[in-house]
Design a protein around this motif. Sequence first.
Motif, PDB file in Angstrom:
ATOM      1  N   LEU A  18       0.824  -1.202   0.000  1.00  0.00           N
ATOM      2  CA  LEU A  18       0.000   0.000   0.000  1.00  0.00           C
ATOM      3  C   LEU A  18       0.861   1.255   0.000  1.00  0.00           C
ATOM      4  O   LEU A  18       0.541   2.239  -0.678  1.00  0.00           O
ATOM      5  N   LEU A  19       1.965   1.223   0.730  1.00  0.00           N
ATOM      6  CA  LEU A  19       2.884   2.364   0.764  1.00  0.00           C
ATOM      7  C   LEU A  19       3.430   2.657  -0.633  1.00  0.00           C
ATOM      8  O   LEU A  19       3.465   3.814  -1.069  1.00  0.00           O
ATOM      9  N   ASP A  20       3.822   1.597  -1.344  1.00  0.00           N
ATOM     10  CA  ASP A  20       4.314   1.769  -2.717  1.00  0.00           C
ATOM     11  C   ASP A  20       3.234   2.354  -3.623  1.00  0.00           C
ATOM     12  O   ASP A  20       3.491   3.264  -4.413  1.00  0.00           O
ATOM     13  N   GLU A  21       2.018   1.825  -3.517  1.00  0.00           N
ATOM     14  CA  GLU A  21       0.919   2.324  -4.341  1.00  0.00           C
ATOM     15  C   GLU A  21       0.588   3.774  -4.008  1.00  0.00           C
ATOM     16  O   GLU A  21       0.317   4.575  -4.906  1.00  0.00           O
ATOM     17  N   LEU A  22       0.602   4.108  -2.722  1.00  0.00           N
ATOM     18  CA  LEU A  22       0.336   5.486  -2.314  1.00  0.00           C
ATOM     19  C   LEU A  22       1.374   6.443  -2.888  1.00  0.00           C
ATOM     20  O   LEU A  22       1.031   7.537  -3.342  1.00  0.00           O
ATOM     21  N   ASP A  23       2.636   6.047  -2.851  1.00  0.00           N
ATOM     22  CA  ASP A  23       3.687   6.898  -3.418  1.00  0.00           C
ATOM     23  C   ASP A  23       3.405   7.200  -4.889  1.00  0.00           C
ATOM     24  O   ASP A  23       3.519   8.345  -5.333  1.00  0.00           O
ATOM     25  N   LYS A  24       3.026   6.166  -5.636  1.00  0.00           N
ATOM     26  CA  LYS A  24       2.724   6.357  -7.060  1.00  0.00           C
ATOM     27  C   LYS A  24       1.511   7.263  -7.247  1.00  0.00           C
ATOM     28  O   LYS A  24       1.541   8.185  -8.066  1.00  0.00           O
ATOM     29  N   GLU A  25       0.438   7.007  -6.495  1.00  0.00           N
ATOM     30  CA  GLU A  25      -0.786   7.796  -6.623  1.00  0.00           C
ATOM     31  C   GLU A  25      -0.558   9.251  -6.238  1.00  0.00           C
ATOM     32  O   GLU A  25      -1.035  10.162  -6.916  1.00  0.00           O
ATOM     33  N   ILE A  26       0.157   9.467  -5.142  1.00  0.00           N
ATOM     34  CA  ILE A  26       0.440  10.836  -4.704  1.00  0.00           C
ATOM     35  C   ILE A  26       1.216  11.573  -5.784  1.00  0.00           C
ATOM     36  O   ILE A  26       0.925  12.732  -6.097  1.00  0.00           O
ATOM     37  N   ASN A  27       2.187  10.897  -6.366  1.00  0.00           N
ATOM     38  CA  ASN A  27       2.996  11.510  -7.415  1.00  0.00           C
ATOM     39  C   ASN A  27       2.143  11.850  -8.639  1.00  0.00           C
ATOM     40  O   ASN A  27       2.258  12.945  -9.200  1.00  0.00           O
ATOM     41  N   ILE A  28       1.276  10.930  -9.037  1.00  0.00           N
ATOM     42  CA  ILE A  28       0.403  11.173 -10.191  1.00  0.00           C
ATOM     43  C   ILE A  28      -0.526  12.361  -9.919  1.00  0.00           C
ATOM     44  O   ILE A  28      -0.667  13.261 -10.748  1.00  0.00           O
ATOM     45  N   ARG A  70      -0.238   8.526   4.194  1.00  0.00           N
ATOM     46  CA  ARG A  70       1.020   7.833   3.939  1.00  0.00           C
ATOM     47  C   ARG A  70       1.941   7.932   5.146  1.00  0.00           C
ATOM     48  O   ARG A  70       2.608   6.969   5.516  1.00  0.00           O
ATOM     49  N   ILE A  71       1.982   9.104   5.768  1.00  0.00           N
ATOM     50  CA  ILE A  71       2.809   9.306   6.974  1.00  0.00           C
ATOM     51  C   ILE A  71       2.329   8.389   8.096  1.00  0.00           C
ATOM     52  O   ILE A  71       3.132   7.741   8.769  1.00  0.00           O
ATOM     53  N   GLN A  72       1.012   8.315   8.289  1.00  0.00           N
ATOM     54  CA  GLN A  72       0.444   7.445   9.324  1.00  0.00           C
ATOM     55  C   GLN A  72       0.760   5.979   9.040  1.00  0.00           C
ATOM     56  O   GLN A  72       1.121   5.219   9.949  1.00  0.00           O
ATOM     57  N   LEU A  73       0.629   5.571   7.790  1.00  0.00           N
ATOM     58  CA  LEU A  73       0.908   4.193   7.403  1.00  0.00           C
ATOM     59  C   LEU A  73       2.383   3.864   7.611  1.00  0.00           C
ATOM     60  O   LEU A  73       2.726   2.782   8.092  1.00  0.00           O
ATOM     61  N   ARG A 104     -12.166  22.416  -8.720  1.00  0.00           N
ATOM     62  CA  ARG A 104     -11.650  21.084  -9.083  1.00  0.00           C
ATOM     63  C   ARG A 104     -10.165  20.979  -8.770  1.00  0.00           C
ATOM     64  O   ARG A 104      -9.694  19.970  -8.249  1.00  0.00           O
ATOM     65  N   ILE A 105      -9.418  22.014  -9.118  1.00  0.00           N
ATOM     66  CA  ILE A 105      -7.968  21.999  -8.862  1.00  0.00           C
ATOM     67  C   ILE A 105      -7.694  21.960  -7.362  1.00  0.00           C
ATOM     68  O   ILE A 105      -6.859  21.181  -6.896  1.00  0.00           O
ATOM     69  N   LYS A 106      -8.414  22.781  -6.592  1.00  0.00           N
ATOM     70  CA  LYS A 106      -8.230  22.793  -5.145  1.00  0.00           C
ATOM     71  C   LYS A 106      -8.612  21.450  -4.532  1.00  0.00           C
ATOM     72  O   LYS A 106      -7.947  20.964  -3.610  1.00  0.00           O
ATOM     73  N   SER A 107      -9.679  20.856  -5.035  1.00  0.00           N
ATOM     74  CA  SER A 107     -10.119  19.558  -4.530  1.00  0.00           C
ATOM     75  C   SER A 107      -9.042  18.496  -4.761  1.00  0.00           C
ATOM     76  O   SER A 107      -8.765  17.666  -3.885  1.00  0.00           O
ATOM     77  N   LEU A 108      -8.419  18.522  -5.928  1.00  0.00           N
ATOM     78  CA  LEU A 108      -7.345  17.580  -6.223  1.00  0.00           C
ATOM     79  C   LEU A 108      -6.134  17.839  -5.322  1.00  0.00           C
ATOM     80  O   LEU A 108      -5.515  16.890  -4.818  1.00  0.00           O
ATOM     81  N   ALA A 109      -5.833  19.105  -5.083  1.00  0.00           N
ATOM     82  CA  ALA A 109      -4.716  19.449  -4.186  1.00  0.00           C
ATOM     83  C   ALA A 109      -5.001  18.946  -2.767  1.00  0.00           C
ATOM     84  O   ALA A 109      -4.098  18.458  -2.083  1.00  0.00           O
ATOM     85  N   GLU A 110      -6.256  19.033  -2.340  1.00  0.00           N
ATOM     86  CA  GLU A 110      -6.635  18.519  -1.022  1.00  0.00           C
ATOM     87  C   GLU A 110      -6.472  17.002  -0.962  1.00  0.00           C
ATOM     88  O   GLU A 110      -6.068  16.454   0.072  1.00  0.00           O
ATOM     89  N   GLN A 111      -6.768  16.324  -2.061  1.00  0.00           N
ATOM     90  CA  GLN A 111      -6.560  14.874  -2.131  1.00  0.00           C
ATOM     91  C   GLN A 111      -5.072  14.534  -1.975  1.00  0.00           C
ATOM     92  O   GLN A 111      -4.720  13.565  -1.303  1.00  0.00           O
ATOM     93  N   VAL A 112      -4.225  15.317  -2.606  1.00  0.00           N
ATOM     94  CA  VAL A 112      -2.773  15.103  -2.496  1.00  0.00           C
ATOM     95  C   VAL A 112      -2.344  15.201  -1.032  1.00  0.00           C
ATOM     96  O   VAL A 112      -1.621  14.334  -0.520  1.00  0.00           O
TER      97      VAL A 112
END
Length: 157
Positions: free
Chosen positions: A38-48, A138-141, A123-131
């Motif tokens: 999950l940590l690996d997947e999160l890193d990829k998703e956060i980067n995308i 990720r920090i908690q995990l 939409r842009i702000k919402s995506l930034a909030e997701q990041v």
Amino acid sequence: TPEDSRAMMLGLSHSLSRYKLKYSPDKVDTMVVQAIGLLDELDKEINIYAMRVREWYGWHFPEMGKIVTDNMQYAKCVIKMGMRTNCSGLDFSDILDEDVERTLKESAEISMGTEVSDVDMLRIKSLAEQVLSMSEYRIQLYEYLKNRMQAIAPNLT
């Protein structure tokens, strides 16, 4: 009777299996393996997601991409600023260094970016909030994984 005996044996074997699974040391290993995956997947998703925020907001304020290089700082600035015209009246000292903040404000005044609608900015702000949200998770995990590894394999951590 043989049927009662078979039913009792089946019940006993199920109970024994449940007990073994409940206290299986492999289960802890499985949780660690899952957390690492999950940590690996999160890193990829956060980067995308972070790259998408940069791409979308870059149409509005392209100069910011070179000024704010850290993805988390970039996302925080996008959320705080919204439209680049708001930049000069905001305090970014909780996010950026003083020099970077000054450069950002100067660039916002003379930016070559296009205008975006309020709906697009939402939409842009919402995506930034997701990041930011995924980064916090990720920090908690990572902390969970570090603690689990310390508990099951203290010599490896």
